[in-house]
Scaffold this motif. Sequence first.
Motif, mmCIF file in Angstrom:
data_model
loop_
_atom_site.group_PDB
_atom_site.id
_atom_site.type_symbol
_atom_site.label_atom_id
_atom_site.label_comp_id
_atom_site.label_asym_id
_atom_site.label_seq_id
_atom_site.Cartn_x
_atom_site.Cartn_y
_atom_site.Cartn_z
ATOM 1 N N ALA A 80 -0.329 5.204 9.812
ATOM 2 C CA ALA A 80 -0.991 5.517 8.795
ATOM 3 C C ALA A 80 -1.771 7.004 8.365
ATOM 4 C CB ALA A 80 -1.508 4.810 7.654
ATOM 5 N N ASP A 81 -2.751 6.989 9.865
ATOM 6 C CA ASP A 81 -2.941 8.906 9.703
ATOM 7 C C ASP A 81 -2.337 9.459 10.046
ATOM 8 O OD1 ASP A 81 -5.397 7.154 10.299
ATOM 9 O OD2 ASP A 81 -5.862 6.862 11.916
ATOM 10 N N LYS A 82 -0.913 9.399 10.798
ATOM 11 C CA LYS A 82 -0.049 10.724 10.785
ATOM 12 C C LYS A 82 1.305 10.525 9.149
ATOM 13 C CE LYS A 82 0.323 10.391 15.980
ATOM 14 N NZ LYS A 82 1.063 9.554 16.968
ATOM 15 N N ARG A 83 1.160 9.418 9.333
ATOM 16 C CA ARG A 83 2.249 9.850 7.626
ATOM 17 C C ARG A 83 1.243 8.533 6.652
ATOM 18 N NH1 ARG A 83 8.091 9.054 9.129
ATOM 19 N NH2 ARG A 83 8.148 9.374 6.528
ATOM 20 N N GLU A 129 -5.038 -0.018 5.775
ATOM 21 C CA GLU A 129 -4.904 1.027 4.707
ATOM 22 C C GLU A 129 -5.651 0.649 3.453
ATOM 23 O OE1 GLU A 129 -2.265 3.840 3.697
ATOM 24 O OE2 GLU A 129 -3.844 3.652 4.998
ATOM 25 N N SER A 130 -6.736 -0.232 3.521
ATOM 26 C CA SER A 130 -7.839 -0.714 2.454
ATOM 27 C C SER A 130 -8.588 0.327 2.816
ATOM 28 C CB SER A 130 -7.782 -2.161 2.244
ATOM 29 O OG SER A 130 -6.762 -2.647 1.499
ATOM 30 N N SER A 131 -9.510 0.240 4.091
ATOM 31 C CA SER A 131 -10.786 0.789 4.984
ATOM 32 C C SER A 131 -10.473 2.483 4.562
ATOM 33 C CB SER A 131 -10.552 -0.060 5.759
ATOM 34 O OG SER A 131 -12.023 1.101 6.386
ATOM 35 N N ARG A 132 -9.378 2.338 4.319
ATOM 36 C CA ARG A 132 -9.351 4.141 3.925
ATOM 37 C C ARG A 132 -9.279 4.483 2.493
ATOM 38 N NH1 ARG A 132 -5.445 8.029 6.416
ATOM 39 N NH2 ARG A 132 -4.749 6.223 7.911
ATOM 40 N N VAL A 133 -8.658 3.703 1.572
ATOM 41 C CA VAL A 133 -8.696 3.717 0.495
ATOM 42 C C VAL A 133 -10.107 3.880 0.394
ATOM 43 C CG1 VAL A 133 -8.594 3.179 -1.808
ATOM 44 C CG2 VAL A 133 -6.830 2.702 -0.450
#
Length: 417
Positions: A80-83, A129-133
């Motif tokens: 997810a970091d890349k895409r 992904e939730s931590s990214r949000v």
Amino acid sequence: MGGRTITANKQVQATSETAFGVILAISFCHLLNDMMQALLPAIYPNLKAELGLTFGQIGIVTLAYQVTASILQPMIGLYADKRPTPMALPFGTLFSLAGLAVLSVAHTYGLVVIGACLLGMGSSVFHPESSRVARMAAGGRHGLAQSLFQVGGNAGSALGPLAAAVVVVRWGQSSLMFFALLALLAGGILWNVAGWYRTQGLARMRAAAKGPQPIAPPSRQVVTGISILLALIFSKYVYLASLTNYLTFYMMEKFGSSVQGAQMHLFLFLGAVAAGTVAGGPLGDRFGRKYVIWFSILGVLPFSLLLPFAGAFWTGPLVVIIGLILASAFPAIVVFAQELAPGKVGMMSGLLFGFSFGMGGLGAAILGVLADKTGIETVYRLCAFLPAIGLLAAFLPKIEKHPPLPPTPPGLEPEAL
């Protein structure tokens, strides 16, 4: 020219505001996710009785869940970091739904293992992904955002056994299908979050990249820093496992407490963990994450050393203090790792969440075997020294920030997302 500058300033101001609605939405979904995950160990007595499982077979089920959740999280975070993949959030809940659906009808050992793996996959998609949000929505208050996000998970973990006691014990294994419907609720909320992620969250990340950025230390220091953080997580989660899984047995064996009295101590401890999680992030924002990490792990040591020698009355206050202090570390650890490796938010979040899952499960299993052989009091006397690993926080690298970048000349702005 002037109008363009005003518009740009408004955009920067908008991206610097904390989006509390988004943070609370993913925190609530974190509650639902971790409550669904906590149902698995809560139904072990049912599975053991109905399927005639051995403790070894139950251990394999736990291992299948923990390994799936632990190993996949950093891999998904790295991808997810890349895409960036906003729609992974709602679609990831389908794994949890499928896992609970399989467990609700599982009448063979193989299906139980498959259901456990599906639950682990749902968790592995959700957490990075939730931590990214949470970081996107933080508006610079990264510690606060992580704290609010993680307290939802703590609440869900505490509610899972309660939900199992109220529903599963009364209506049996098939009632897990009711909880599978909660995955649909989480999926609906995360669908809206994914829309914000795509339309505003990515723009916030782009805007944040123009501001002061952490200066990544040399790669050797990054490896050292991540290794120290993992050692601190080992200390934290193995000690937490000793209290979360065995405090009730300790109270009943040492003090002759009733089941209700022992459970009240566990409830007080879990409540303190939730409160400590909320406090840890903002304190890191204000005083520096390294200081919070240092205090949170090492600060528990005097109280953990006292606990095995305390009487029944003082055990309650001690576990509350331990829960408050120890739980404050994780939000600061996650944000520190994200700043240690800029641009790898997903991978760092997945690595730390996955490692904490693994250490919690492995620690509970090893401590259980040790308790069988030496007694529960011996376990607490040995675990009392685990917070001393917090001394390693002194060797965490210092993270500095670049000065703000100059304004982009007209005509050279990056393309809109």
